[in-house]
Motif scaffolding. Structure first.
Motif, PDB file in Angstrom:
ATOM      1  N   UNK A 133       0.828  -1.204   0.000  1.00  0.00           N
ATOM      2  CA  UNK A 133       0.000   0.000   0.000  1.00  0.00           C
ATOM      3  C   UNK A 133       0.864   1.257   0.000  1.00  0.00           C
ATOM      4  N   UNK A 134       1.937   1.235   0.780  1.00  0.00           N
ATOM      5  CA  UNK A 134       2.842   2.392   0.801  1.00  0.00           C
ATOM      6  C   UNK A 134       3.431   2.619  -0.584  1.00  0.00           C
ATOM      7  N   UNK A 135       3.847   1.542  -1.237  1.00  0.00           N
ATOM      8  CA  UNK A 135       4.422   1.658  -2.577  1.00  0.00           C
ATOM      9  C   UNK A 135       3.381   2.146  -3.577  1.00  0.00           C
ATOM     10  N   UNK A 136       2.178   1.563  -3.540  1.00  0.00           N
ATOM     11  CA  UNK A 136       1.137   1.951  -4.497  1.00  0.00           C
ATOM     12  C   UNK A 136       0.743   3.410  -4.334  1.00  0.00           C
ATOM     13  N   UNK A 137       0.654   3.888  -3.097  1.00  0.00           N
ATOM     14  CA  UNK A 137       0.297   5.292  -2.885  1.00  0.00           C
ATOM     15  C   UNK A 137       1.426   6.228  -3.305  1.00  0.00           C
ATOM     16  N   UNK A 138       2.673   5.778  -3.179  1.00  0.00           N
ATOM     17  CA  UNK A 138       3.793   6.576  -3.680  1.00  0.00           C
ATOM     18  C   UNK A 138       3.745   6.670  -5.202  1.00  0.00           C
ATOM     19  N   UNK A 139       3.416   5.557  -5.854  1.00  0.00           N
ATOM     20  CA  UNK A 139       3.270   5.558  -7.315  1.00  0.00           C
ATOM     21  C   UNK A 139       2.130   6.486  -7.726  1.00  0.00           C
ATOM     22  N   UNK A 140       1.038   6.461  -6.964  1.00  0.00           N
ATOM     23  CA  UNK A 140      -0.102   7.326  -7.264  1.00  0.00           C
ATOM     24  C   UNK A 140       0.292   8.797  -7.189  1.00  0.00           C
ATOM     25  N   UNK A 141       1.061   9.159  -6.175  1.00  0.00           N
ATOM     26  CA  UNK A 141       1.474  10.557  -6.038  1.00  0.00           C
ATOM     27  C   UNK A 141       2.355  10.985  -7.206  1.00  0.00           C
ATOM     28  N   UNK A 142       3.305  10.131  -7.586  1.00  0.00           N
ATOM     29  CA  UNK A 142       4.186  10.458  -8.707  1.00  0.00           C
ATOM     30  C   UNK A 142       3.398  10.608 -10.000  1.00  0.00           C
ATOM     31  N   UNK A 143       2.434   9.691 -10.220  1.00  0.00           N
ATOM     32  CA  UNK A 143       1.624   9.749 -11.433  1.00  0.00           C
ATOM     33  C   UNK A 143       0.734  10.990 -11.441  1.00  0.00           C
ATOM     34  N   UNK A 144       0.212  11.367 -10.269  1.00  0.00           N
ATOM     35  CA  UNK A 144      -0.634  12.558 -10.184  1.00  0.00           C
ATOM     36  C   UNK A 144       0.157  13.813 -10.530  1.00  0.00           C
ATOM     37  N   UNK A 145       1.399  13.876 -10.069  1.00  0.00           N
ATOM     38  CA  UNK A 145       2.251  15.024 -10.400  1.00  0.00           C
ATOM     39  C   UNK A 145       2.506  15.074 -11.894  1.00  0.00           C
ATOM     40  N   UNK A 146       2.854  13.928 -12.469  1.00  0.00           N
ATOM     41  CA  UNK A 146       3.176  13.871 -13.893  1.00  0.00           C
ATOM     42  C   UNK A 146       1.980  14.255 -14.750  1.00  0.00           C
ATOM     43  N   UNK A 147       0.781  13.821 -14.335  1.00  0.00           N
ATOM     44  CA  UNK A 147      -0.419  14.035 -15.135  1.00  0.00           C
ATOM     45  C   UNK A 147      -1.076  15.385 -14.883  1.00  0.00           C
ATOM     46  N   UNK A 148      -0.549  16.154 -13.950  1.00  0.00           N
ATOM     47  CA  UNK A 148      -1.150  17.456 -13.658  1.00  0.00           C
ATOM     48  C   UNK A 148      -2.460  17.347 -12.914  1.00  0.00           C
ATOM     49  N   UNK A 149      -2.622  16.257 -12.139  1.00  0.00           N
ATOM     50  CA  UNK A 149      -3.868  16.079 -11.394  1.00  0.00           C
ATOM     51  C   UNK A 149      -4.003  17.102 -10.273  1.00  0.00           C
ATOM     52  N   UNK A 150      -5.238  17.383  -9.891  1.00  0.00           N
ATOM     53  CA  UNK A 150      -5.501  18.304  -8.790  1.00  0.00           C
ATOM     54  C   UNK A 150      -5.584  17.567  -7.463  1.00  0.00           C
ATOM     55  N   UNK A 151      -5.676  16.236  -7.501  1.00  0.00           N
ATOM     56  CA  UNK A 151      -5.733  15.422  -6.293  1.00  0.00           C
ATOM     57  C   UNK A 151      -4.772  14.251  -6.454  1.00  0.00           C
ATOM     58  N   UNK A 152      -4.382  13.668  -5.327  1.00  0.00           N
ATOM     59  CA  UNK A 152      -3.624  12.427  -5.344  1.00  0.00           C
ATOM     60  C   UNK A 152      -4.602  11.303  -5.057  1.00  0.00           C
ATOM     61  N   UNK A 153      -4.923  10.484  -6.058  1.00  0.00           N
ATOM     62  CA  UNK A 153      -5.876   9.399  -5.823  1.00  0.00           C
ATOM     63  C   UNK A 153      -5.369   8.435  -4.749  1.00  0.00           C
ATOM     64  N   UNK A 154      -6.215   8.108  -3.823  1.00  0.00           N
ATOM     65  CA  UNK A 154      -5.847   7.178  -2.752  1.00  0.00           C
ATOM     66  C   UNK A 154      -5.932   5.748  -3.256  1.00  0.00           C
ATOM     67  N   UNK A 155      -4.930   4.929  -2.879  1.00  0.00           N
ATOM     68  CA  UNK A 155      -5.037   3.490  -3.066  1.00  0.00           C
ATOM     69  C   UNK A 155      -5.524   2.918  -1.740  1.00  0.00           C
ATOM     70  N   UNK A 156      -6.721   2.393  -1.763  1.00  0.00           N
ATOM     71  CA  UNK A 156      -7.428   1.937  -0.559  1.00  0.00           C
ATOM     72  C   UNK A 156      -6.810   0.652  -0.028  1.00  0.00           C
ATOM     73  N   UNK A 157      -7.089   0.372   1.240  1.00  0.00           N
ATOM     74  CA  UNK A 157      -6.705  -0.919   1.785  1.00  0.00           C
ATOM     75  C   UNK A 157      -7.407  -2.033   1.004  1.00  0.00           C
TER      76      UNK A 157
END
Length: 253
Positions: free
Chosen positions: A126-150
Motif C-alpha cells: 500500500x505504501x508503494x502503491x500510494x507513492x506511485x499514485x502521487x508520482x503519477x498525479x504530479x506527472x499528469x497534472x492532477x488536482x488530487x492524489x488518488x488514494x489506493x485503498x486498503x
C-alpha cells in the motif's frame, strides 16, 4: 513545469511552504533556484502558480503569483475496483489509472485471486502503491492524489459500490457493444461510479450475479480477451473520452 502537492495549512495568503522529501527533489534533483517557477496543488482542487523565494535543506518558500480552480479532474469520480493481479502488475495499474483520471483505486480479493498478502506485506504494498499514485498525479497534472485503498474482499467492494451512483463490470457474456455504449452514455450526470475489474481468470459466475443483483451494469470490451492490467485502462480510457466533454462544458459555463 514541475508540480507539487502541499497540505492546506502550508498555504498562506501570499506564500506557500514546501517541506519533506519534495525539498530534496527541488534542490538536488531538479536543481531549482530562487526565481524558478513551479505549480502547487492543495489536493482539493486549487492550483497555484508560484515562484521560488528562498530555500534551505528543510523548506522551500514560494511566492504565489496566481491561483485558479483546477479543471484537470473528471466531472465523475471514478473508483477502480481492481482484482489483485499477480507479480508487480498492480504498480502499472495504479500508475495508468491515475493518469487516466481514476479518483480512487481499491484492490479487491476475489474468488480467483492468487496473490496472498499478510499484514506486513500488504502495508508495504500500500505504501508503494500510494507513492506511485502521487508520482503519477504530479506527472499528469492532477488536482488530487488518488488514494489506493486498503485491500477489501469482493463482498466489501460490492457494499462500497452500493453507495455510488453507478457501477460497471466488464463481462465476456455481456449483451454486446450497443448495450455497452448505452451504459457508458448513462454515466453522464452522475457524481460517482465504480469500475469492477477481475483478476487473472476473471470473476466467478456467482460474483457476477452478486454484483448484478447489487446494481452493477455489465459491459463488453469487444471481441478480444484483455489482460487484467489492460481491462481497467480500457474502461477508464472510454469513460475519460466520453465524460471529458462534461468537464469542458462546465468550465465554459
Amino acid at each position: 513545469m514541475p508540480r507539487f502537492f502541499v497540505q492546506s495549512e502550508n498555504i498562506g495568503d501570499q506564500t506557500i511552504a514546501i517541506e519533506g522529501s519534495d525539498v530534496n527533489h527541488i534542490r538536488n534533483v531538479l536543481r531549482m533556484k530562487p526565481g524558478d517557477e513551479l505549480t502547487v496543488s492543495d489536493g482539493g482542487g486549487m492550483d497555484y502558480f508560484c515562484r521560488i523565494a528562498d530555500m534551505n535543506r528543510d523548506r522551500v518558500m514560494l511566492d504565489i503569483v496566481g491561483s485558479w480552480k483546477s479543471y484537470t479532474e473528471l466531472p465523475v469520480r471514478l473508483y477502480l475496483f481492481q482484482g489483485l493481479p499477480k507479480a508487480d502488475k498492480m504498480d502499472l495499474i495504479v500508475q495508468k489509472a491515475v493518469e487516466l483520471g481514476a479518483y480512487e483505486i481499491v484492490p479487491v480479493r476475489t474468488a480467483r485471486t492468487i496473490v496472498k498478502l499478510d499484514g506486513q506485506k500488504e502495508a508495504r504494498k500500500l505504501e508503494r502503491w500510494n507513492s506511485i499514485s502521487e508520482s503519477a498525479a504530479k506527472q499528469a497534472g492532477r488536482a488530487v492524489i488518488p488514494k489506493v485503498h486498503e485491500i477489501v474482499s469482493f463482498e466489501q467492494a460490492v457494499d462500497m459500490c452500493r453507495k455510488l451512483d453507478a457501477f460497471v463490470m466488464p463481462y465476456e457474456k455481456d449483451e454486446g457493444m450497443e448495450h455497452s455504449r448505452r451504459v457508458v452514455r448513462s454515466l453522464h450526470g452522475v457524481s460517482d461510479a465504480g469500475i469492477f475489474i477481475g483478476p487473472e481468470g476473471g470473476f466467478a459466475d456467482e460474483e457476477v450475479r452478486a454484483a448484478v443483483d447489487a446494481g452493477a451494469k455489465t459491459i463488453s470490451l469487444g471481441s478480444r480477451i484483455l489482460r487484467t492490467e489492460t481491462a481497467g485502462m480500457a474502461v477508464l480510457s472510454v469513460l475519460m473520452f466520453e465524460l471529458e466533454t462534461d468537464r469542458k462544458e462546465k468550465k465554459e459555463d
